[in-house]
Design a protein around this motif. Sequence first.
Motif, mmCIF file in Angstrom:
data_model
loop_
_atom_site.group_PDB
_atom_site.id
_atom_site.type_symbol
_atom_site.label_atom_id
_atom_site.label_comp_id
_atom_site.label_asym_id
_atom_site.label_seq_id
_atom_site.Cartn_x
_atom_site.Cartn_y
_atom_site.Cartn_z
ATOM 1 N N THR A 135 5.665 15.249 3.399
ATOM 2 C CA THR A 135 6.713 14.831 2.482
ATOM 3 C C THR A 135 6.273 13.540 1.800
ATOM 4 O O THR A 135 5.849 12.618 2.492
ATOM 5 C CB THR A 135 7.995 14.512 3.297
ATOM 6 O OG1 THR A 135 8.321 15.640 4.099
ATOM 7 C CG2 THR A 135 9.167 14.164 2.401
ATOM 8 N N PRO A 136 6.344 13.425 0.476
ATOM 9 C CA PRO A 136 6.069 12.137 -0.165
ATOM 10 C C PRO A 136 7.048 11.074 0.343
ATOM 11 O O PRO A 136 8.138 11.411 0.814
ATOM 12 C CB PRO A 136 6.321 12.415 -1.650
ATOM 13 C CG PRO A 136 6.260 13.907 -1.795
ATOM 14 C CD PRO A 136 6.730 14.475 -0.486
ATOM 15 N N VAL A 137 6.675 9.799 0.266
ATOM 16 C CA VAL A 137 7.617 8.727 0.589
ATOM 17 C C VAL A 137 8.458 8.493 -0.656
ATOM 18 O O VAL A 137 7.941 8.018 -1.674
ATOM 19 C CB VAL A 137 6.900 7.421 0.988
ATOM 20 C CG1 VAL A 137 7.927 6.366 1.386
ATOM 21 C CG2 VAL A 137 5.901 7.659 2.113
ATOM 22 N N PRO A 138 9.748 8.822 -0.597
ATOM 23 C CA PRO A 138 10.577 8.658 -1.798
ATOM 24 C C PRO A 138 10.795 7.176 -2.097
ATOM 25 O O PRO A 138 10.765 6.349 -1.191
ATOM 26 C CB PRO A 138 11.893 9.329 -1.399
ATOM 27 C CG PRO A 138 11.968 9.184 0.091
ATOM 28 C CD PRO A 138 10.538 9.267 0.576
ATOM 29 N N CYS A 139 11.028 6.877 -3.367
ATOM 30 C CA CYS A 139 11.313 5.484 -3.750
ATOM 31 C C CYS A 139 12.819 5.261 -3.662
ATOM 32 O O CYS A 139 13.561 5.638 -4.565
ATOM 33 C CB CYS A 139 10.806 5.186 -5.158
ATOM 34 S SG CYS A 139 11.159 3.467 -5.589
ATOM 35 N N LEU A 140 13.251 4.651 -2.566
ATOM 36 C CA LEU A 140 14.685 4.467 -2.319
ATOM 37 C C LEU A 140 15.159 3.053 -2.601
ATOM 38 O O LEU A 140 16.357 2.780 -2.495
ATOM 39 C CB LEU A 140 15.000 4.825 -0.858
ATOM 40 C CG LEU A 140 14.635 6.247 -0.429
ATOM 41 C CD1 LEU A 140 14.917 6.434 1.061
ATOM 42 C CD2 LEU A 140 15.412 7.267 -1.246
ATOM 43 N N GLY A 141 14.221 2.145 -2.929
ATOM 44 C CA GLY A 141 14.685 0.771 -3.115
ATOM 45 C C GLY A 141 13.669 -0.092 -3.828
ATOM 46 O O GLY A 141 12.530 0.319 -4.094
ATOM 47 N N THR A 142 14.094 -1.308 -4.111
ATOM 48 C CA THR A 142 13.264 -2.225 -4.897
ATOM 49 C C THR A 142 12.040 -2.691 -4.116
ATOM 50 O O THR A 142 11.019 -3.032 -4.714
ATOM 51 C CB THR A 142 14.080 -3.459 -5.303
ATOM 52 O OG1 THR A 142 14.537 -4.117 -4.119
ATOM 53 C CG2 THR A 142 15.268 -3.066 -6.156
ATOM 54 N N THR A 143 12.150 -2.726 -2.795
ATOM 55 C CA THR A 143 11.006 -3.096 -1.968
ATOM 56 C C THR A 143 9.834 -2.166 -2.264
ATOM 57 O O THR A 143 8.684 -2.594 -2.377
ATOM 58 C CB THR A 143 11.387 -2.942 -0.472
ATOM 59 O OG1 THR A 143 12.750 -3.301 -0.288
ATOM 60 C CG2 THR A 143 10.503 -3.790 0.394
ATOM 61 N N HIS A 144 10.143 -0.898 -2.347
ATOM 62 C CA HIS A 144 9.148 0.113 -2.675
ATOM 63 C C HIS A 144 8.640 -0.080 -4.113
ATOM 64 O O HIS A 144 7.421 -0.081 -4.360
ATOM 65 C CB HIS A 144 9.798 1.489 -2.490
ATOM 66 C CG HIS A 144 8.904 2.661 -2.716
ATOM 67 N ND1 HIS A 144 8.673 3.616 -1.751
ATOM 68 C CD2 HIS A 144 8.196 3.067 -3.803
ATOM 69 C CE1 HIS A 144 7.857 4.547 -2.236
ATOM 70 N NE2 HIS A 144 7.560 4.229 -3.479
ATOM 71 N N ALA A 145 9.578 -0.269 -5.034
ATOM 72 C CA ALA A 145 9.220 -0.357 -6.458
ATOM 73 C C ALA A 145 8.325 -1.548 -6.764
ATOM 74 O O ALA A 145 7.539 -1.518 -7.715
ATOM 75 C CB ALA A 145 10.497 -0.434 -7.302
ATOM 76 N N ASP A 146 8.442 -2.605 -5.962
ATOM 77 C CA ASP A 146 7.591 -3.777 -6.206
ATOM 78 C C ASP A 146 6.112 -3.445 -6.019
ATOM 79 O O ASP A 146 5.248 -4.125 -6.567
ATOM 80 C CB ASP A 146 7.967 -4.916 -5.246
ATOM 81 C CG ASP A 146 9.221 -5.660 -5.666
ATOM 82 O OD1 ASP A 146 9.541 -5.666 -6.869
ATOM 83 O OD2 ASP A 146 9.889 -6.225 -4.778
#
Lengths: 240, 240, 240, 240
Positions: D113-124
């Motif tokens: 499963t890909p790691v979904p982007c659930l938050g800004t921590t990820h987006a950074d």
Amino acid sequence: MLQDLREAVCEANRELPAGGLVTLTWGNVSGFDADASLLVIKPSGVPYGKLTPASMVVVDLDGGVVEGDLRPSSDTPTHARLYRFFAGRCPGRIAGITHTHSASATAFAQARTPVPCLGTTHADHFHGPVPLARPLTADEVDDGYEAATGEAIVERFADLDPVATPAVLLAGHAPFTWGATPAASVENAVALEAVAAVALATLRLRPDAPPLERHVLDKHHDRKHGAGAYYGQPASPSPS
Amino acid sequence: MLQDLREAVCEANRELPAGGLVTLTWGNVSGFDADASLLVIKPSGVPYGKLTPASMVVVDLDGGVVEGDLRPSSDTPTHARLYRFFAGRCPGRIAGITHTHSASATAFAQARTPVPCLGTTHADHFHGPVPLARPLTADEVDDGYEAATGEAIVERFADLDPVATPAVLLAGHAPFTWGATPAASVENAVALEAVAAVALATLRLRPDAPPLERHVLDKHHDRKHGAGAYYGQPASPSPS
Amino acid sequence: MLQDLREAVCEANRELPAGGLVTLTWGNVSGFDADASLLVIKPSGVPYGKLTPASMVVVDLDGGVVEGDLRPSSDTPTHARLYRFFAGRCPGRIAGITHTHSASATAFAQARTPVPCLGTTHADHFHGPVPLARPLTADEVDDGYEAATGEAIVERFADLDPVATPAVLLAGHAPFTWGATPAASVENAVALEAVAAVALATLRLRPDAPPLERHVLDKHHDRKHGAGAYYGQPASPSPS
Amino acid sequence: MLQDLREAVCEANRELPAGGLVTLTWGNVSGFDADASLLVIKPSGVPYGKLTPASMVVVDLDGGVVEGDLRPSSDTPTHARLYRFFAGRCPGRIAGITHTHSASATAFAQARTPVPCLGTTHADHFHGPVPLARPLTADEVDDGYEAATGEAIVERFADLDPVATPAVLLAGHAPFTWGATPAASVENAVALEAVAAVALATLRLRPDAPPLERHVLDKHHDRKHGAGAYYGQPASPSPS
């Protein structure tokens, strides 16, 4: 006054953060001197790193401060109620009590579920599930909250042996553990947190995981705590 | 300029990795001087181990740099907006703000769910659920994202007391906490992460775990923060 | 007597708490000397920090103490049964056994579920699922519990190669691992706990996660353990 | 030969256990010198604590050892394939690759499963979900397994920008990350493990947790990596 017990209680409190059992100042250990009928307990709200034997507080079984410059733990009436209970039920067997908010045991307390005995790790320390004391009523909370907490624990152990099962969960709150010494009560807090963590993981993997077979539960308890115990060294029947 | 506050803010920032609250440079602490109406904050993107009081940045409540060679945290407009709000709502009570991406609190923020109050551990620090601020619109993100973040928090506290509930979750983002001092805001960040972790474990064990009874919630808050508080020592009403 | 093995066993036992594998005294390591047909094992109930080579206990394959002032681990009959089995099945290949109650592996044991092989991390150490030995009957527990535990493991490996799969779970109990040396058995305990932890997380994310493809399982095992192994350095075919 | 790069690669490898990213020897870091068209990589199976700059292995882009007494990491052909890909797609932008089996990222890889982007921590750190490369066929595994692993990653990035999304999961295996330097690739491995851990916790709390809004995802990526980036200090556009 009670210098040896002050040192034992101070050292046991200082083990709490080292053992990963407490966050901030969320936990306390006491010790009991049966001859003097006094308990020694952590002062309230003081960081563990700043505790000294001299800063421990000596309290009688009514919760009155006998010696000490600082306020005792706000949970002191709970400890005092338990020592009165133990003195009647199993005199000379329990002289230390630990209260923590350790994460996994607290999760069971908040879920208002006993910690089931799913394995031998649990059976080595607790002879069956770790029981849950009932929530307090609004009246009990208003009128002597901390003493009523102790009363609910005593009520829960009406038909249980506190020596064989040295731990309890408070509904919506956290665990208390006890033992032959302050250090032994901390050891039981460590054991409870470890078996609660493994129970959480087990139940996530298999929600209907079966309890440990009765014959294995009894065997593990007896080989460590029974008359013919052969775990540990003969010279030190309760090794840490 | 504001040397004592620089030191307090620097030290509070350095506590973040020690407390397990941050990964890489994902977090910042600020402090507020009400007389000067200035805030002191971590410089952006600088590792905690390299922070010194002199490298902290002094900023006014419009977010303009007053003193400092480095860029302030990119979250500075959020901090500034909150201090303006606190100055009006509860003057003199809040002088520190902490922002982290601590794992369990961030999980609730990403699930867009308040942290429910399931136990006394929670009640000792937060008088009820830790609320969730709404997501921002595309227009708000385009036009002053970080200030709009502060605005959404202020909006969420329209009917809440920020002193009794010193924490908030940002939807899809992470928590902010605050307190009487920079160190107290970090302490609340530690408490929030701990209670969020236990809430996660509780909800996995029992998805319909009941909220803490209202009378216990009020009791725990009042014995620590109320007029007749008896937790901690009288000389230090907010012990760590 | 067996000084080198005493040192290796002592050091391997001391690695258990450092590796996060044990709580309190819940674990033990032994080593085997094939020429003398003797095993060296941790004394029962002694904290790891107090172990010395001299305090290790030398035991024969019937479990009788040959040298040592302290009682051997209560699990000694299990170790002895396994060494007898290995001596017949794969002589000279296995000379170390580790028993722990590490959290994630114990969760699978308590759930009475083998650890499935879900990835290459697992395949590098265990050539297929880590199997589960059956629970013991009441009669077996009454009459030589620890030896019967070894018997159940031997029974489980009737059709399995203990060199390719150097680990087992005991139902309702915990894991045993083994290896070419005491240190190698601890390394396999570390590997088992790590892959069990990742398997737990994987199964929470996707309960029907597929097993690793057979051709990848074989490839990872062979590149590390097969005839043409090219993992690690030629001079040290089993690098740690 | 390539002394600076040897030192950078050695230091980056030594950060892996300190950052909690690896168990035993399960991970490796390489660095790339574009002028020499050579890569420097960890030797296979050597514990991190024993690594020195001199023990690093210099390899060409066909995987041939150019300098070094030890075998390079068994994953070297994967690294080499990726550097060839990056040299064509984004020359001069990526000069470090990290491979770990960190627990939470590996759980997503094993769940395929890909790691979904659930938050800004990820987006950074990652501009969208962390993608999953397909499993390899039996033929690919038989004939140049590690090179085929690199090929599957390249295939997965046909329509993705490896600079904006510096990470990938291998189905049934584990993650690879990359960055401008060996240290930056380790930093991305740290970030990936942290966001994967929070994603796991989020999805347990709310299996249908929504992805981060597109406008917030773009904002967080741009404020750190875009033309008008204002995160960090101007003198050090990619602060750690």
